[in-house]
Design an enzyme around this catalytic site. Structure first.
Site, mmCIF file in Angstrom:
data_model
loop_
_atom_site.group_PDB
_atom_site.id
_atom_site.type_symbol
_atom_site.label_atom_id
_atom_site.label_comp_id
_atom_site.label_asym_id
_atom_site.label_seq_id
_atom_site.Cartn_x
_atom_site.Cartn_y
_atom_site.Cartn_z
ATOM 1 N N ILE A 14 49.825 45.270 33.524
ATOM 2 C CA ILE A 14 50.278 45.207 32.068
ATOM 3 C C ILE A 14 49.077 45.975 31.291
ATOM 4 N N GLU A 86 42.063 37.965 37.657
ATOM 5 C CA GLU A 86 42.731 37.760 38.897
ATOM 6 C C GLU A 86 44.036 37.059 38.652
ATOM 7 N N THR A 132 48.911 33.305 29.870
ATOM 8 C CA THR A 132 50.106 33.064 30.591
ATOM 9 C C THR A 132 50.905 31.750 30.372
ATOM 10 N N ASP A 133 52.161 31.900 30.343
ATOM 11 C CA ASP A 133 52.758 30.441 30.271
ATOM 12 C C ASP A 133 52.600 29.364 31.089
ATOM 13 N N GLU A 134 52.043 29.689 32.328
ATOM 14 C CA GLU A 134 51.858 28.776 33.680
ATOM 15 C C GLU A 134 50.724 27.553 33.093
ATOM 16 N N TYR A 157 45.295 29.234 39.823
ATOM 17 C CA TYR A 157 45.228 30.339 38.877
ATOM 18 C C TYR A 157 45.434 29.828 37.438
ATOM 19 N N SER A 158 46.590 28.983 37.315
ATOM 20 C CA SER A 158 46.746 28.184 35.904
ATOM 21 C C SER A 158 45.615 27.686 35.587
ATOM 22 N N SER A 160 42.567 28.293 36.172
ATOM 23 C CA SER A 160 41.542 28.985 35.512
ATOM 24 C C SER A 160 41.870 29.653 34.280
ATOM 25 N N LYS A 161 43.353 30.010 33.941
ATOM 26 C CA LYS A 161 43.736 30.867 32.754
ATOM 27 C C LYS A 161 43.667 29.650 31.696
ATOM 28 N N LYS A 196 53.870 40.866 44.077
ATOM 29 C CA LYS A 196 54.867 39.872 43.177
ATOM 30 C C LYS A 196 56.290 40.122 43.343
ATOM 31 N N ASN A 256 65.152 32.037 41.177
ATOM 32 C CA ASN A 256 64.830 33.113 42.051
ATOM 33 C C ASN A 256 65.814 33.595 42.774
ATOM 34 N N PRO A 289 52.641 26.153 48.172
ATOM 35 C CA PRO A 289 52.012 24.789 47.879
ATOM 36 C C PRO A 289 52.115 24.513 46.263
HETATM 37 P P1 NAD Z 1 47.008 42.537 37.553
HETATM 38 O O1 NAD Z 1 46.423 41.735 38.694
HETATM 39 O O2 NAD Z 1 47.964 43.797 37.567
HETATM 40 O O3 NAD Z 1 45.760 43.406 36.884
HETATM 41 C C1 NAD Z 1 44.443 42.784 36.416
HETATM 42 C C2 NAD Z 1 43.247 43.922 36.280
HETATM 43 O O4 NAD Z 1 42.188 43.366 36.077
HETATM 44 C C3 NAD Z 1 43.202 44.865 37.500
HETATM 45 O O5 NAD Z 1 43.202 46.089 36.922
HETATM 46 C C4 NAD Z 1 41.843 44.510 38.172
HETATM 47 O O6 NAD Z 1 41.164 45.653 38.607
HETATM 48 C C5 NAD Z 1 41.036 44.083 36.765
HETATM 49 N N1 NAD Z 1 40.001 43.075 37.207
HETATM 50 C C6 NAD Z 1 40.129 41.900 37.969
HETATM 51 N N2 NAD Z 1 39.028 41.344 38.058
HETATM 52 C C7 NAD Z 1 37.970 42.066 37.273
HETATM 53 C C8 NAD Z 1 36.779 41.979 36.887
HETATM 54 N N3 NAD Z 1 36.043 40.879 37.557
HETATM 55 N N4 NAD Z 1 36.074 42.680 35.982
HETATM 56 C C9 NAD Z 1 37.072 43.654 35.398
HETATM 57 N N5 NAD Z 1 38.146 43.902 35.711
HETATM 58 C C10 NAD Z 1 38.790 43.019 36.546
HETATM 59 O O7 NAD Z 1 47.397 41.631 36.337
HETATM 60 P P2 NAD Z 1 48.505 41.784 35.227
HETATM 61 O O8 NAD Z 1 49.772 41.152 35.893
HETATM 62 O O9 NAD Z 1 48.408 43.297 34.585
HETATM 63 O O10 NAD Z 1 48.147 40.712 34.321
HETATM 64 C C11 NAD Z 1 47.015 41.241 33.000
HETATM 65 C C12 NAD Z 1 46.878 39.834 32.393
HETATM 66 O O11 NAD Z 1 48.084 39.293 31.782
HETATM 67 C C13 NAD Z 1 46.253 38.656 33.077
HETATM 68 O O12 NAD Z 1 45.262 38.083 32.364
HETATM 69 C C14 NAD Z 1 47.207 37.851 33.589
HETATM 70 O O13 NAD Z 1 46.694 36.425 33.523
HETATM 71 C C15 NAD Z 1 48.081 37.880 32.187
HETATM 72 N N6 NAD Z 1 49.600 37.645 32.291
HETATM 73 C C16 NAD Z 1 50.337 38.216 33.339
HETATM 74 C C17 NAD Z 1 51.786 38.086 33.594
HETATM 75 C C18 NAD Z 1 52.723 38.654 34.598
HETATM 76 O O14 NAD Z 1 53.599 38.377 34.834
HETATM 77 N N7 NAD Z 1 51.821 39.530 35.408
HETATM 78 C C19 NAD Z 1 52.379 37.272 32.598
HETATM 79 C C20 NAD Z 1 51.624 36.597 31.565
HETATM 80 C C21 NAD Z 1 50.375 36.714 31.532
HETATM 81 O O1 DAU Z 2 54.539 33.001 34.567
HETATM 82 C C1 DAU Z 2 53.827 34.210 34.246
HETATM 83 C C2 DAU Z 2 53.033 34.492 35.540
HETATM 84 O O2 DAU Z 2 53.985 35.067 36.427
HETATM 85 C C3 DAU Z 2 51.744 35.287 35.499
HETATM 86 O O3 DAU Z 2 50.760 34.493 34.591
HETATM 87 C C4 DAU Z 2 51.315 35.621 36.823
HETATM 88 O O4 DAU Z 2 49.972 36.524 36.703
HETATM 89 C C5 DAU Z 2 52.298 36.322 37.503
HETATM 90 O O5 DAU Z 2 52.022 36.607 38.888
HETATM 91 C C6 DAU Z 2 53.611 35.501 37.763
HETATM 92 O O6 DAU Z 2 53.540 34.260 38.664
HETATM 93 P P1 DAU Z 2 54.456 34.037 39.280
HETATM 94 O O7 DAU Z 2 54.078 33.140 40.507
HETATM 95 O O8 DAU Z 2 55.706 33.262 38.672
HETATM 96 O O9 DAU Z 2 55.030 35.172 39.945
HETATM 97 P P2 DAU Z 2 55.415 35.590 41.518
HETATM 98 O O10 DAU Z 2 55.910 37.356 41.129
HETATM 99 O O11 DAU Z 2 54.385 35.479 42.424
HETATM 100 O O12 DAU Z 2 56.519 34.919 41.912
HETATM 101 C C7 DAU Z 2 57.711 34.591 41.114
HETATM 102 C C8 DAU Z 2 58.667 33.619 41.752
HETATM 103 O O13 DAU Z 2 59.346 34.082 43.232
HETATM 104 C C9 DAU Z 2 57.750 32.244 42.073
HETATM 105 O O14 DAU Z 2 58.650 31.104 41.947
HETATM 106 C C10 DAU Z 2 57.469 32.474 43.472
HETATM 107 C C11 DAU Z 2 58.651 33.063 44.085
HETATM 108 N N1 DAU Z 2 58.427 33.943 45.188
HETATM 109 C C12 DAU Z 2 57.462 34.902 45.177
HETATM 110 C C13 DAU Z 2 57.108 35.834 45.886
HETATM 111 C C14 DAU Z 2 55.766 36.778 45.882
HETATM 112 C C15 DAU Z 2 58.963 34.096 46.348
HETATM 113 O O15 DAU Z 2 60.012 33.262 46.581
HETATM 114 N N2 DAU Z 2 58.651 35.067 47.304
HETATM 115 C C16 DAU Z 2 57.769 35.917 47.213
HETATM 116 O O16 DAU Z 2 57.230 36.497 48.273
#
Ligand code: NAD
Ligand code: DAU
Length: 350
Positions: A14, A86, A132-134, A157-158, A160-161, A196, A256, A289
């Site tokens: 993002i 993370e 995050t919504d989590e 994860y959630s 810590s967020k 993901k 899913n 889990p």
């Molecule tokens: P991502 O894992 O793709 O990217 C995280 C970035 O943070 C990476 O570039 C990593 O190198 C950097 N990083 C990690 N630890 C660090 C540290 N200690 N110091 C400096 N940089 C560090 O994550 P993303 O999916 O792009 O998510 C970005 C943000 O949005 C996160 O805060 C996540 O909680 C939030 N978010 C993600 C989603 C989603 O669906 N991916 C949804 C809602 C919110």
């Molecule tokens: O809701 C926002 C969150 O969405 C963000 O805060 C997180 O950073 C992001 O990783 C994401 O979390 P999820 O756990 O929902 O995403 P993930 O892609 O890991 O999984 C999506 C759904 O698919 C979840 O119900 C788990 C399932 N899944 C995922 C993987 C990787 C599977 O069934 N098999 C898989 O191999």
């Protein structure tokens, strides 16, 4: 006068979209992208803007308080958009401590540095925390997460967020630090690390590998195109009200297994495979889990107060996403082989 904006985690999924948008849309901004380049950080995500003179990459760890304080003292940032984290739930289950360090301690280090750097004059400054919504926990069949929904995080994860969100709000309440928090649903789109669901499954389908579906596959997520999230962050950063929380979501819930079936259909078409071919790769495996059953966001506040809405229908966004991964094989190969890690040293001669 040019404004200096610090974006953390800008080499991630993002974050790279947010950095690109800010560099391209705001000629009076100087953007600093602070990133540790963990496995999830990839500078190849930003190739198209890396030579822009208003873009600066800073390699560093938000857990290192001394380094963060020095960075703030050196640059007097006008605003912070904090995305570094993370982010993968499965990794948090095997290594919770890393999530506490980056997501909680790292966020508090940034808050302390901003508080100190801005102490003479909070006016015009903003610490925008991307969450995050989590944090709201898991929904039953009915209902949506509102901004007022009590926190109930259920994975490391959630948790810590959620903790980081609480610290951000505590700094506003205790010290008056100008802050905004947004909580977004699942993002999908280009440059997402293939651990993901969507990029992993695109990669596996292309390579005829099994599609590992956790449990019965009947878990529900609300999906939003990443560029719509970046647009929402831009809007909130510029127009959001100090101290407020905004939920961001796609009004787009999918179980899913239904999403995976649609993805298989799109992939069959794109790869010229007979209909039904990719679905045969679906493999049910042991559940995650503590797997949260359902997330769904009510983004009405953001729509009514700031006029934001998603620009793409999911089917269109998914097809665009599939096209992007299929047309960017080199990017995907570099990520899956680990070669993307060489890019930084080549690009920056370090
Ligand atoms: P991502 O894992 O793709 O990217 C995280 C970035 O943070 C990476 O570039 C990593 O190198 C950097 N990083 C990690 N630890 C660090 C540290 N200690 N110091 C400096 N940089 C560090 O994550 P993303 O999916 O792009 O998510 C970005 C943000 O949005 C996160 O805060 C996540 O909680 C939030 N978010 C993600 C989603 C989603 O669906 N991916 C949804 C809602 C919110
Ligand atoms: O809701 C926002 C969150 O969405 C963000 O805060 C997180 O950073 C992001 O990783 C994401 O979390 P999820 O756990 O929902 O995403 P993930 O892609 O890991 O999984 C999506 C759904 O698919 C979840 O119900 C788990 C399932 N899944 C995922 C993987 C990787 C599977 O069934 N098999 C898989 O191999």
């Amino acid at each position: 006068m040019a404004k200096k904006i610090l974006i953390t985690g800008g080499a991630g999924f993002i974050g790279s979209h947010v950095v690109r948008r800010m560099v391209n849309n705001y000629p009076d901004y100087i953007i600093y992208n602070l990133d540790k380049l963990t496995y999830a950080g990839n500078l190849e995500n930003l190739r198209d803007i890396e030579d822009n003179e208003r873009y600066n990459f800073v390699l560093g760890d938000i857990v290192d308080a001394g380094f963060i304080n020095e960075l703030f003292a050196k640059h007097s940032f006008d605003g912070v958009i904090h995305l570094a984290a993370e982010s993968h739930v499965d990794r948090s289950i095997t290594n919770p401590l890393e999530f506490i360090m980056t997501n909680v301690v790292g966020t508090v280090n940034l808050l302390n540095a901003a508080k100190e750097a801005w102490k003479e004059q909070y006016g015009g400054k903003l610490f925008y925390h991307v969450s995050t919504d989590e944090v709201y926990g898991s929904l039953g069949e009915e209902g949506l997460f509102q901004e007022t929904t009590p926190y109930d995080p259920r994975s490391p994860y959630s948790a810590s967020k959620a903790s980081s969100d609480h610290f951000v709000r505590a700094y506003e309440n205790t010290y008056g630090l100008p802050i905004i928090v947004s909580n977004c649903s699942n993002n999908y789109g280009s440059y997402q690390f293939p651990e993901k669901l969507i990029p992993l499954f695109i990669h596996n389908i292309r390579n005829n590998k099994p599609l590992p579906v956790y449990g019965d596959g009947k878990y529900t997520r609300d999906w939003l195109w990443v560029e719509d999230h970046a647009a929402a962050i831009d809007l909130i950063f510029h127009k959001g009200k100090n101290g407020e929380t905004y939920n961001i979501g796609g009004f787009n819930e999918w179980q899913n297994i239904d999403l995976i079936r649609v993805l298989c259909t799109v992939m069959d078409k794109k790869l010229n495979r007979a209909p039904g071919t990719s679905e045969q790769l679906i493999t049910y495996i042991k559940d995650r889990p503590g797997h949260d059953k359902r997330y769904a966001i009510d983004a009405t506040k953001l729509n009514q107060e700031l006029g934001w809405k998603p620009s793409l229908q999911f089917e269109e966004g998914l097809e665009k996403t599939v096209d992007w991964y299929l047309n960017n094989e080199e990017w995907l190969n570099h990520v899956t082989s680990g070669a993307y890690k060489n890019y930084y040293s080549k690009q920056y001669q370090i």
